[in-house]
Design a protein around this motif. Structure first.
Motif, PDB file in Angstrom:
ATOM      1  N   PHE A 191       0.820  -1.195   0.000  1.00  0.00           N
ATOM      2  CA  PHE A 191       0.000   0.000   0.000  1.00  0.00           C
ATOM      3  C   PHE A 191       0.857   1.248   0.000  1.00  0.00           C
ATOM      4  CE2 PHE A 191      -3.575  -2.266   2.382  1.00  0.00           C
ATOM      5  CZ  PHE A 191      -4.409  -2.247   1.304  1.00  0.00           C
ATOM      6  N   HIS A 192       0.203   2.336  -0.326  1.00  0.00           N
ATOM      7  CA  HIS A 192       0.768   3.645  -0.051  1.00  0.00           C
ATOM      8  C   HIS A 192       0.912   3.737   1.472  1.00  0.00           C
ATOM      9  CE1 HIS A 192       0.660   8.051   0.494  1.00  0.00           C
ATOM     10  NE2 HIS A 192       1.284   8.065  -0.676  1.00  0.00           N
ATOM     11  N   HIS A 193       1.818   4.523   1.973  1.00  0.00           N
ATOM     12  CA  HIS A 193       2.084   4.555   3.413  1.00  0.00           C
ATOM     13  C   HIS A 193       0.915   5.077   4.254  1.00  0.00           C
ATOM     14  CE1 HIS A 193       3.175   8.682   2.318  1.00  0.00           C
ATOM     15  NE2 HIS A 193       2.924   8.985   3.567  1.00  0.00           N
ATOM     16  N   MET A 194       0.032   5.897   3.716  1.00  0.00           N
ATOM     17  CA  MET A 194      -1.063   6.462   4.517  1.00  0.00           C
ATOM     18  C   MET A 194      -2.087   5.413   4.978  1.00  0.00           C
ATOM     19  SD  MET A 194      -0.409   9.403   5.522  1.00  0.00           S
ATOM     20  CE  MET A 194      -1.961   9.763   6.302  1.00  0.00           C
ATOM     21  N   PRO A 195      -2.573   4.499   4.114  1.00  0.00           N
ATOM     22  CA  PRO A 195      -3.494   3.468   4.620  1.00  0.00           C
ATOM     23  C   PRO A 195      -2.843   2.583   5.683  1.00  0.00           C
ATOM     24  CG  PRO A 195      -3.594   3.541   2.223  1.00  0.00           C
ATOM     25  CD  PRO A 195      -2.452   4.438   2.654  1.00  0.00           C
ATOM     26  N   VAL A 196      -1.560   2.304   5.529  1.00  0.00           N
ATOM     27  CA  VAL A 196      -0.847   1.496   6.522  1.00  0.00           C
ATOM     28  C   VAL A 196      -0.741   2.267   7.836  1.00  0.00           C
ATOM     29  CG1 VAL A 196       1.330   0.352   7.095  1.00  0.00           C
ATOM     30  CG2 VAL A 196       0.432   0.224   4.764  1.00  0.00           C
ATOM     31  N   TYR A 197      -0.402   3.532   7.753  1.00  0.00           N
ATOM     32  CA  TYR A 197      -0.319   4.383   8.941  1.00  0.00           C
ATOM     33  C   TYR A 197      -1.663   4.411   9.679  1.00  0.00           C
ATOM     34  CZ  TYR A 197      -0.361   8.613  11.757  1.00  0.00           C
ATOM     35  OH  TYR A 197      -0.527   9.507  12.788  1.00  0.00           O
ATOM     36  N   ARG A 198      -2.746   4.613   8.927  1.00  0.00           N
ATOM     37  CA  ARG A 198      -4.079   4.662   9.540  1.00  0.00           C
ATOM     38  C   ARG A 198      -4.446   3.327  10.189  1.00  0.00           C
ATOM     39  NH1 ARG A 198      -5.209   8.202   5.142  1.00  0.00           N
ATOM     40  NH2 ARG A 198      -5.893   6.506   3.809  1.00  0.00           N
ATOM     41  N   ALA A 199      -4.120   2.225   9.525  1.00  0.00           N
ATOM     42  CA  ALA A 199      -4.427   0.896  10.078  1.00  0.00           C
ATOM     43  C   ALA A 199      -3.628   0.646  11.362  1.00  0.00           C
ATOM     44  CB  ALA A 199      -4.130  -0.187   9.047  1.00  0.00           C
ATOM     45  N   LYS A 200      -2.360   1.051  11.378  1.00  0.00           N
ATOM     46  CA  LYS A 200      -1.536   0.878  12.583  1.00  0.00           C
ATOM     47  C   LYS A 200      -2.079   1.711  13.735  1.00  0.00           C
ATOM     48  CE  LYS A 200       2.891  -0.232  10.426  1.00  0.00           C
ATOM     49  NZ  LYS A 200       4.257   0.249  10.144  1.00  0.00           N
ATOM     50  N   ARG A 201      -2.405   2.962  13.441  1.00  0.00           N
ATOM     51  CA  ARG A 201      -2.937   3.845  14.476  1.00  0.00           C
ATOM     52  C   ARG A 201      -4.257   3.308  15.024  1.00  0.00           C
ATOM     53  NH1 ARG A 201      -4.370   9.481  12.350  1.00  0.00           N
ATOM     54  NH2 ARG A 201      -6.079   8.242  11.596  1.00  0.00           N
ATOM     55  N   SER A 202      -5.119   2.849  14.144  1.00  0.00           N
ATOM     56  CA  SER A 202      -6.411   2.306  14.555  1.00  0.00           C
ATOM     57  C   SER A 202      -6.243   1.054  15.419  1.00  0.00           C
ATOM     58  CB  SER A 202      -7.244   1.992  13.313  1.00  0.00           C
ATOM     59  OG  SER A 202      -8.462   1.418  13.662  1.00  0.00           O
ATOM     60  N   ALA A 203      -5.342   0.159  15.008  1.00  0.00           N
ATOM     61  CA  ALA A 203      -5.105  -1.076  15.767  1.00  0.00           C
ATOM     62  C   ALA A 203      -4.572  -0.761  17.158  1.00  0.00           C
ATOM     63  CB  ALA A 203      -4.134  -1.972  15.002  1.00  0.00           C
ATOM     64  N   LYS A 204      -3.627   0.156  17.232  1.00  0.00           N
ATOM     65  CA  LYS A 204      -3.041   0.520  18.526  1.00  0.00           C
ATOM     66  C   LYS A 204      -4.097   1.117  19.449  1.00  0.00           C
ATOM     67  CE  LYS A 204       0.689   3.025  18.299  1.00  0.00           C
ATOM     68  NZ  LYS A 204       1.780   4.002  18.430  1.00  0.00           N
ATOM     69  N   TYR A 205      -4.908   2.037  18.932  1.00  0.00           N
ATOM     70  CA  TYR A 205      -5.939   2.666  19.757  1.00  0.00           C
ATOM     71  C   TYR A 205      -7.043   1.684  20.140  1.00  0.00           C
ATOM     72  CZ  TYR A 205      -3.801   7.209  19.014  1.00  0.00           C
ATOM     73  OH  TYR A 205      -2.927   8.267  19.003  1.00  0.00           O
ATOM     74  N   GLU A 206      -7.371   0.767  19.238  1.00  0.00           N
ATOM     75  CA  GLU A 206      -8.373  -0.253  19.582  1.00  0.00           C
ATOM     76  C   GLU A 206      -7.894  -1.079  20.771  1.00  0.00           C
ATOM     77  OE1 GLU A 206     -10.774  -4.060  17.673  1.00  0.00           O
ATOM     78  OE2 GLU A 206      -9.092  -3.214  16.545  1.00  0.00           O
ATOM     79  N   MET A 207      -6.634  -1.506  20.730  1.00  0.00           N
ATOM     80  CA  MET A 207      -6.093  -2.311  21.821  1.00  0.00           C
ATOM     81  C   MET A 207      -6.041  -1.513  23.115  1.00  0.00           C
ATOM     82  SD  MET A 207      -5.061  -5.238  22.816  1.00  0.00           S
ATOM     83  CE  MET A 207      -4.515  -6.228  21.439  1.00  0.00           C
ATOM     84  N   MET A 208      -5.617  -0.260  23.030  1.00  0.00           N
ATOM     85  CA  MET A 208      -5.553   0.582  24.225  1.00  0.00           C
ATOM     86  C   MET A 208      -6.942   0.741  24.846  1.00  0.00           C
ATOM     87  SD  MET A 208      -2.833   3.411  22.807  1.00  0.00           S
ATOM     88  CE  MET A 208      -2.957   4.492  24.223  1.00  0.00           C
ATOM     89  N   TRP A 209      -7.941   0.956  24.026  1.00  0.00           N
ATOM     90  CA  TRP A 209      -9.311   1.115  24.510  1.00  0.00           C
ATOM     91  C   TRP A 209      -9.798  -0.165  25.200  1.00  0.00           C
ATOM     92  CZ3 TRP A 209     -12.639   4.631  25.780  1.00  0.00           C
ATOM     93  CH2 TRP A 209     -13.981   4.286  25.936  1.00  0.00           C
ATOM     94  N   LEU A 210      -9.519  -1.319  24.603  1.00  0.00           N
ATOM     95  CA  LEU A 210      -9.958  -2.597  25.186  1.00  0.00           C
ATOM     96  C   LEU A 210      -9.282  -2.858  26.532  1.00  0.00           C
ATOM     97  CD1 LEU A 210     -10.049  -4.724  21.916  1.00  0.00           C
ATOM     98  CD2 LEU A 210     -12.022  -4.011  23.286  1.00  0.00           C
ATOM     99  N   VAL A 211      -8.035  -2.446  26.680  1.00  0.00           N
ATOM    100  CA  VAL A 211      -7.354  -2.579  27.973  1.00  0.00           C
ATOM    101  C   VAL A 211      -7.968  -1.608  28.981  1.00  0.00           C
ATOM    102  CG1 VAL A 211      -5.172  -2.216  29.213  1.00  0.00           C
ATOM    103  CG2 VAL A 211      -5.186  -3.451  27.035  1.00  0.00           C
ATOM    104  N   MET A 212      -8.195  -0.365  28.572  1.00  0.00           N
ATOM    105  CA  MET A 212      -8.759   0.631  29.490  1.00  0.00           C
ATOM    106  C   MET A 212     -10.148   0.231  29.981  1.00  0.00           C
ATOM    107  SD  MET A 212      -7.371   4.333  28.145  1.00  0.00           S
ATOM    108  CE  MET A 212      -7.817   4.179  26.440  1.00  0.00           C
ATOM    109  N   GLU A 213     -10.907  -0.463  29.134  1.00  0.00           N
ATOM    110  CA  GLU A 213     -12.229  -0.940  29.565  1.00  0.00           C
ATOM    111  C   GLU A 213     -12.117  -1.886  30.763  1.00  0.00           C
ATOM    112  OE1 GLU A 213     -15.385  -1.095  25.919  1.00  0.00           O
ATOM    113  OE2 GLU A 213     -13.956  -2.751  26.030  1.00  0.00           O
ATOM    114  N   GLN A 214     -11.044  -2.666  30.808  1.00  0.00           N
ATOM    115  CA  GLN A 214     -10.856  -3.627  31.903  1.00  0.00           C
ATOM    116  C   GLN A 214     -10.085  -3.017  33.077  1.00  0.00           C
ATOM    117  OE1 GLN A 214      -9.802  -7.700  30.897  1.00  0.00           O
ATOM    118  NE2 GLN A 214     -10.157  -7.243  28.739  1.00  0.00           N
TER     119      GLN A 214
END
Length: 129
Positions: free
Chosen positions: A28-51
């Motif tokens: 991919f172009h670097h922007m979709p990869v950047y967005r996917a990485k950022r989204s994955a990291k924040y998703e995981m952080m949110w799931l941890v914060m919920e617990q």
């Protein structure tokens, strides 16, 4: 962990397989990869914060990852695992893990069929000795 500290464990379910845009096979172009990485990291952080984030991060951990697919399509286990890098980085950034380097974290990975796609991450603190 110190003798006065309870051994920490956490189970996280993504309710999906890792984002396809994080696959090392994608070109991919670097922007979709950047967005996917950022989204994955924040998703995981949110799931941890919920617990609840512990007061102190796990200094050493064993992480068991089970990838559950709802179809019989062929998938490379090493590719799925590589796609988890941003999610694991989220565990460090949120403060659950001290670090994700090889001397601090060990992994077990599995793949199975199920009714719904899922990625199940079990994190268990292990002795620092």
């Amino acid at each position: 962990p110190s003798p006065n500290r309870r051994v920490m464990e956490m189970k996280i379910e993504l309710q999906h397989l890792p984002d396809k845009d994080l696959s090392p096979n994608k070109r991919f172009h670097h922007m979709p990869v950047y967005r996917a990485k950022r989204s994955a990291k924040y998703e995981m952080m949110w799931l941890v914060m919920e617990q609840g984030v512990p007061k102190e991060p796990m200094r050493k951990a064993k992480i068991d990852i089970t990838f559950v697919a709802s179809d019989k399509r062929r998938r490379d286990l090493d590719n799925l695992f590589s796609s988890m890098k941003a999610y694991i980085d989220g565990l460090v950034e949120v403060g659950l893990l001290w670090d994700d380097s090889a001397d601090r974290v060990t992994y077990t990975i599995r793949y199975e069929l199920g009714e719904k796609p899922n990625t199940i991450i079990n994190i268990q603190e292990v002795s620092d000795e």
